[in-house]
Motif scaffolding. Structure first.
Motif, PDB file in Angstrom:
ATOM      1  N   VAL A 161       1.275   5.589  -1.718  1.00 63.64           N
ATOM      2  CA  VAL A 161       0.774   6.797  -2.369  1.00 63.64           C
ATOM      3  C   VAL A 161       1.358   6.871  -3.772  1.00 63.64           C
ATOM      4  O   VAL A 161       2.557   6.631  -3.967  1.00 63.64           O
ATOM      5  CB  VAL A 161       1.166   8.047  -1.559  1.00 63.64           C
ATOM      6  N   LYS A 191      -7.616   1.615  -5.697  1.00 63.98           N
ATOM      7  CA  LYS A 191      -7.673   2.714  -4.746  1.00 63.98           C
ATOM      8  C   LYS A 191      -8.001   2.157  -3.373  1.00 63.98           C
ATOM      9  O   LYS A 191      -8.889   1.320  -3.225  1.00 63.98           O
ATOM     10  CB  LYS A 191      -8.697   3.756  -5.190  1.00 63.98           C
ATOM     11  N   PHE A 240      -2.996   2.236   5.973  1.00 67.51           N
ATOM     12  CA  PHE A 240      -2.025   1.690   5.033  1.00 67.51           C
ATOM     13  C   PHE A 240      -1.602   0.281   5.445  1.00 67.51           C
ATOM     14  O   PHE A 240      -1.361  -0.582   4.589  1.00 67.51           O
ATOM     15  CB  PHE A 240      -0.797   2.597   4.942  1.00 67.51           C
ATOM     16  N   ARG A 292      -4.203   7.378  -2.597  1.00 59.90           N
ATOM     17  CA  ARG A 292      -3.911   6.254  -1.700  1.00 59.90           C
ATOM     18  C   ARG A 292      -4.296   4.967  -2.422  1.00 59.90           C
ATOM     19  O   ARG A 292      -5.434   4.816  -2.877  1.00 59.90           O
ATOM     20  CB  ARG A 292      -4.699   6.361  -0.396  1.00 59.90           C
ATOM     21  N   SER A 310       0.863  -1.174   0.000  1.00 60.36           N
ATOM     22  CA  SER A 310       0.000   0.000   0.000  1.00 60.36           C
ATOM     23  C   SER A 310       0.899   1.223   0.000  1.00 60.36           C
ATOM     24  O   SER A 310       2.069   1.152   0.399  1.00 60.36           O
ATOM     25  CB  SER A 310      -0.909   0.016   1.229  1.00 60.36           C
TER      26      SER A 310
END
Length: 326
Positions: free
Chosen positions: A68, A107, A114, A84, A66
Motif C-alpha cells: 500500500v 496499480k 497481495f 494498492r 506488493s
C-alpha cells in the motif's frame, strides 16, 4: 522497520530479521508499506555473494513487492496514499517498507491478492520482456520454455497462449508436467528422462521459433539444433553453466539469433519503458483473469530461509511468497 539482513560472517550466510533504517522517499519515488514480497533465484545468488545489487540499489534482498502506498514524492501524481500497488525493484523487497521509482510501480488489479501481486512484477515482466520485446514473439509461432514450472515459466506459458502462440516446456517431474499442461503447454518434456531436442522435433518437426532458456551451458548447442529457420534463443540465466558452445554453421544456415538478456541491471529509464509496455499489453489480461500468478506457497518474512531452501530444491511450482505484514 524490520528487514532481512544476510549474516555474511556465518557459514550458511544466515538470513536475520532485524531493525534496519527506513528508506528515503525521493521526489520521483513512491514509498510502499510492503505486504508481501516475491522470492527469486537471483535472491539465492545474491545471498551466496554471486550476484551483487546494481550500484546505488538497496543491499536488502528482494526484487518485487506488493503493498500500500504510504507516501509519494513531490513529482509523483499518478499514485496516491492508500493505493494498492506492486513494484519491480533492484533490491530492498524483504522489508516492511521500500522506496522505488514511481515509473516502476503498477496499480494492483483489484481481483489480485497481495500475495499474488507480489509474484507478478519480476516473473511476469521477465517473461514479457524476453518473449515479446527481445524474442519478438508472433501469433502462431511455436515456443519452448525451459523450466516451465518456475515463476517465470508459468508466466511465460500463459503469455504465449494469450498471444496466440503454441508452447512446449521442459520440466523435472510428471506432476510439474501436469501443472504446466493445465496452464496451456501442449508438450511437456521431462528433461530427466527425455532428450528435449528429440521430443521437441516430434512436437514441431520444422523446429521451434523461439526458446526461452534459463539453463545455458550445454543446452545452448541443443537449443540451436531445435530451432527452425529464423528462430531465436533468448538466454535469461545460466543455471546449467556460464559457458556453452554453438554450432556456428547451423546457426548461420538457419539465420537464427542468440540473444542475451538481463532485467535487474538495466537503467531506470529502460525499466520504466518496459513497465509501461507491460502495463499496456499484459496487465489488463491479468485484471480480467485471463492470466494468473501461480503461487506455490506463502511463508512469513521471518521464515525467508525456509523459502530459499524450497526454491533451491526446485520442489516448487510457480512463485514463493513472503508475507511481510497483515
Amino acid at each position: 522497520m524490520k528487514a532481512i539482513r544476510i549474516d555474511e560472517s556465518s557459514p550458511k550466510r544466515a538470513l536475520i530479521l532485524e531493525e534496519q533504517p527506513e528508506p528515503v522517499c525521493g521526489a520521483d519515488d513512491v514509498l510502499i508499506d510492503v505486504v508481501a514480497a516475491g522470492v527469486n533465484r537471483a535472491d539465492l545468488l545474491q545471498r551466496a555473494g554471486k550476484y551483487p545489487p546494481p550500484p546505488g540499489a538497496s543491499q536488502i534482498l528482494g526484487l518485487e513487492v506488493s503493498g500500500v502506498v504510504a507516501a509519494c514524492g513531490t513529482n509523483v501524481s499518478e499514485f496516491s496514499v492508500g493505493d494498492r500497488v506492486c513494484a519491480l525493484l533492484a533490491g530492498g523487497g524483504y522489508a516492511e517498507r521500500v522506496s522505488v521509482s514511481a515509473a516502476h510501480v503498477m496499480k494492483l488489479p483489484e481481483p489480485l491478492s497481495f500475495e499474488a501481486g507480489a509474484g507478478l512484477p519480476e516473473a511476469y515482466i521477465t517473461a514479457y520482456l524476453n518473449l515479446c520485446l527481445e524474442g519478438e514473439l508472433q501469433p502462431g509461432e511455436r515456443v519452448l520454455i525451459h523450466g516451465g514450472s518456475s515463476g517465470v515459466g508459468t508466466a511465460a506459458i500463459q503469455i504465449c497462449r494469450a498471444l496466440g502462440a503454441q508452447v512446449a516446456c521442459t520440466v523435472g517431474s510428471a506432476d510439474k508436467a501436469a501443472r504446466c499442461a493445465e496452464l496451456g503447454a501442449e508438450c511437456c518434456i521431462n528433461y530427466k528422462t527425455d532428450d528435449f531436442v528429440s521430443a521437441g522435433k516430434k512436437w514441431s518437426p520444422d523446429g521451434v521459433d523461439l526458446i526461452l532458456d534459463c539453463v545455458g551451458g550445454d543446452y545452448l548447442a541443443r537449443d540451436v539444433q531445435l530451432l527452425g529457420f529464423g528462430g531465436r534463443v533468448v538466454l535469461i540465466a545460466s543455471m546449467g553453466g556460464a559457458t556453452g558452445s554453438v554450432p556456428i554453421p547451423e546457426l548461420m544456415r538457419k539465420r537464427a539469433k542468440i540473444i542475451g538478456s538481463v532485467l535487474r541491471s538495466r537503467t531506470d529509464s529502460e525499466k520504466a519503458a518496459i513497465v509501461s509496455s507491460f502495463t499496456k499489453d499484459i496487465l489488463p489480461k491479468v485484471a480480467r483473469g485471463e492470466l494468473r500468478v501461480i503461487v506455490d506457497s506463502v511463508l512469513p518474512l521471518a521464515e525467508a530461509d525456509a523459502a530459499h531452501e524450497r526454491m533451491a530444491s526446485s520442489a516448487h511450482v510457480g512463485k514463493l511468497i513472503l508475507r511481510v505484514r497483515g
